[in-house]
Design a protein around this motif. Structure first.
Motif, mmCIF file in Angstrom:
data_model
loop_
_atom_site.group_PDB
_atom_site.id
_atom_site.type_symbol
_atom_site.label_atom_id
_atom_site.label_comp_id
_atom_site.label_asym_id
_atom_site.label_seq_id
_atom_site.Cartn_x
_atom_site.Cartn_y
_atom_site.Cartn_z
ATOM 1 N N GLU A 183 0.682 -1.179 -0.054
ATOM 2 C CA GLU A 183 -0.072 0.369 0.179
ATOM 3 C C GLU A 183 0.254 1.448 0.022
ATOM 4 O OE1 GLU A 183 -3.216 0.421 -0.166
ATOM 5 O OE2 GLU A 183 -3.104 -2.116 -0.340
ATOM 6 N N LYS A 184 0.310 2.149 -0.746
ATOM 7 C CA LYS A 184 1.137 3.835 -0.655
ATOM 8 C C LYS A 184 1.591 3.974 0.968
ATOM 9 C CE LYS A 184 -0.092 6.804 -3.742
ATOM 10 N NZ LYS A 184 -0.700 7.793 -4.369
ATOM 11 N N SER A 185 0.717 4.382 1.573
ATOM 12 C CA SER A 185 0.313 4.498 2.484
ATOM 13 C C SER A 185 1.997 3.497 3.314
ATOM 14 C CB SER A 185 -0.940 3.893 3.066
ATOM 15 O OG SER A 185 -1.213 3.072 4.118
ATOM 16 N N GLU A 186 2.132 2.301 3.359
ATOM 17 C CA GLU A 186 3.192 1.889 3.938
ATOM 18 C C GLU A 186 4.182 2.157 2.876
ATOM 19 O OE1 GLU A 186 4.509 -0.926 6.261
ATOM 20 O OE2 GLU A 186 2.665 -0.283 6.805
ATOM 21 N N ALA B 14 4.743 5.022 2.175
ATOM 22 C CA ALA B 14 5.128 6.144 2.724
ATOM 23 C C ALA B 14 5.844 6.533 4.281
ATOM 24 C CB ALA B 14 3.525 7.556 2.712
ATOM 25 N N ARG B 15 5.167 5.594 5.112
ATOM 26 C CA ARG B 15 6.275 5.437 5.782
ATOM 27 C C ARG B 15 6.887 4.721 6.213
ATOM 28 N NH1 ARG B 15 6.531 1.456 10.233
ATOM 29 N NH2 ARG B 15 6.144 -0.038 8.289
ATOM 30 N N SER C 253 2.977 11.090 -5.480
ATOM 31 C CA SER C 253 2.036 11.865 -5.662
ATOM 32 C C SER C 253 1.209 10.649 -7.339
ATOM 33 C CB SER C 253 2.038 12.658 -5.999
ATOM 34 O OG SER C 253 3.125 13.486 -6.943
ATOM 35 N N ASN D 31 -2.348 3.682 -5.562
ATOM 36 C CA ASN D 31 -2.935 3.353 -4.603
ATOM 37 C C ASN D 31 -1.725 1.959 -4.207
ATOM 38 O OD1 ASN D 31 -4.494 5.717 -3.798
ATOM 39 N ND2 ASN D 31 -6.402 4.920 -4.454
#
Length: 565
Positions: free
Chosen positions: A465-468, A470-471, A479, A483
């Motif tokens: 996941e993109k959120s992972e 990013a972390r 950007s 996702n």
């Protein structure tokens, strides 16, 4: 597939199974009679694969049915070296076969053959090993790689050692004591050169002699030998390195040149007394590898242009930073090679001289004779240099002379051990170089690491996941990504010795000393202040550059965190 193919020729079966045509078979048979293929002793299957008429999978499948043996994938099965070592490399190459394991009852030896119908080879191996042979078949390419990994290429020829000064010492050897050590030394050196190892570690333990190679920056266990060999192998390398074989209580350094059929290497030897005997460390520098150019570094354009702009300045101080083994010297040599011309007087001061470059005056440090970096640098400045390269800044005196030389019209390049480019500035301050000298002389700092590339033969894809992401990589601009992001991870196969990685690539961070950063240096700004200002001015950090290699699929997340902190 039809069953009645055991006694039919390979070509006929391939036609029968509609893998190739009669015309293609005739063409391959004609090629087999040519001098090139006769000299190589190429088999029909090899020729058909080489000219593109079938695949290795086709040949392996047909041979499996013909010989009624199973197919083994060496990308999945790890070779049991206890089994492999039951035969010699010469025999393995002669029969194009290698033992890969024992059966469950340990009464049969499983041997991978190129031609599992070779009854003579099977009988010979059974006689020599004392085991009943269970033949299996593998792809030709996998077998070739396995044989290369297994081959020791042992050379007991005196011509392997290239330095004349060893001739007198050889006569003094205790032949009975050193013969096994001579063979082991040759075996280890040949294996290391074949594996592209940068270092060899020979380490006496309580009950064994452990030998490890550093390949692509990581140490790998290669073999264990009897601890009884430790003193004689230490003596052997001391003789080759022109060291005192009687002195075992203090560390010693030496050097030698070694060559085998394919390569020639300059080798630095270091001994270190440990509780179980002397540890031997050898650093190998392959003289047959051509000098890399800056264009071959695959450095991002912005960083490459910044570094090129710095080295083409008429004067100034340029630093390359990073830990040991991060490729600093390679970068320096590539820069010097680009500057090397008949109208430039280039002088280097190195310990040791790792690469001999035509047209450049290279000086070897000799502390015993009083030639240190600082004393050598003073002498260099009296020899009208345009460009000076100092192997490493180690003390206040060398650092101060280097920056003062840069201020008096010389281009000075050197290396320093710091974690990042901005840390080099404060490190000079720690060496008591006045801030005004650093601000006036320093024009650029390149920090770098070497990160392992994933093996292209076996790497696997994973979804994250993109959120992972990013972390994990908070400074990356994600950007433009979806996702869910596809990355690669290591697996391991025979091509990469089951490591999952093959080769390395550089990760770079170039700090241009701008007016704003000069002002910070004069004010005594911290490493964090300098880095923040540099990022605001567009500097790509090591973390961002390394993370980009992860997102591109060149390396793995695990390798990123192993190398870059």
């Amino acid at each position: 597939m039809k069953e009645k193919i055991k006694n039919r020729k390979l070509g006929e079966v391939l036609i029968q199974e509609r893998v190739i045509t009669r015309e293609q078979l005739d063409e391959a048979l004609t090629l087999a009679k040519t001098e090139e293929y006769r000299n190589r002793k190429a088999l029909l299957g090899e020729i058909l694969v080489e000219i593109g008429y079938c695949t290795e999978e086709d040949i392996t499948k047909i041979m499996s049915h013909k010989s009624r043996v199973r197919v083994v994938d060496l990308d999945v099965v790890t070779i049991n070296m206890s089994a492999a070592n039951l035969i010699s490399p010469d025999l393995a190459n002669r029969y194009k076969a290698i033992p890969i394991d024992f059966n469950e009852n340990k009464d049969k030896l499983i041997v991978a053959f190129q031609n599992p119908s070779d009854l003579m080879a099977i009988d010979d191996m059974s006689l020599l090993t004392g085991f009943e042979i269970e033949p299996v078949i593998v792809k030709d390419q996998q077998l070739t790689i396995a044989l290369e990994h297994f081959a020791n290429m042992s050379t007991t020829d005196d011509d392997a050692y290239d330095d004349d000064e060893f001739e007198e010492l050889e006569e003094e050897d205790d032949e009975t004591l050193l013969r096994p050590a001579v063979q082991l030394a040759n075996q280890v050196l040949n294996q290391a050169m074949n594996a592209l190892a940068s270092d060899i570690h020979i380490e006496p333990q309580e009950k064994r002699l452990k030998i490890r190679f550093r390949i692509d920056g990581v140490l790998h266990d290669i073999m264990n030998q009897s601890i009884k060999l430790a003193p004689s192998i230490a003596s052997r390398f001391k003789i080759l390195g022109n060291m005192d074989i009687a002195e075992r209580r203090i560390p010693q350094d030496g050097r030698m040149t070694y060559k085998n059929e394919k390569k020639k290497a300059d080798i630095r030897i270091a001994t270190l007394p440990t509780v179980f005997g002397e540890k031997i460390t050898l650093r190998l520098i392959d003289r047959t590898l051509k000098m890399m150019t800056l264009d071959e570094f695959r450095m991002p354009e912005k960083q490459l242009n910044g570094f090129r702009e710095a080295i083409k300045a008429p004067y100034g101080f340029i630093l390359i930073t990073g830990p040991t083994g991060s490729g600093k010297s390679t970068t320096l040599y590539a820069g010097l090679q680009e500057l090397n011309s008949s109208d430039k007087n280039i002088i280097t001061l190195e310990d040791p001289v790792e690469r001999r470059v035509e047209g450049i005056n290279q000086i070897q440090i000799n502390t015993k004779a009083g030639l240190t970096f600082s004393s050598g640098l003073r002498s260099i400045l009296r020899s009208d240099p345009d460009i000076v390269m100092i192997g490493e800044i180690r003390d206040h005196e060398t650092a101060k002379i280097a920056v003062e030389s840069a201020l008096t019209g010389h281009l000075v390049l050197s290396t320093l051990h710091t974690n990042n480019s901005s840390g080099a500035v404060t490190r000079l301050g720690d060496m008591n170089v006045e801030p005004y000298l650093t601000a006036s002389s320093l024009i650029g700092v390149m920090a770098q690491r070497l990160i392992r590339k994933l093996c292209t033969k076996c790497k696997e894809t994973i979804e994250m996941e993109k959120s992972e992401i990013a972390r994990l990589f908070p400074n990356m601009n994600l950007s433009s990504y979806e996702n869910t992001i596809t990355l690669n991870k290591a697996k391991g196969c025979i091509h990469c010795s089951n490591t999952g990685y093959k080769g390395r690539i550089g990760v770079y961070e170039y700090l241009k000393i701008s007016d704003a950063i000069r002002e910070l240096i004069l004010k005594g700004g911290s490493t964090i202040d300098i880095e923040k200002t540099a990022i605001d001015e567009g500097m790509i950090t090591l973390r961002v550059a390394g993370a980009q290699h992860v997102l591109d699929g060149t390396t793995s997340i695990e390798e990123f965190f192993r190398v870059i902190v």
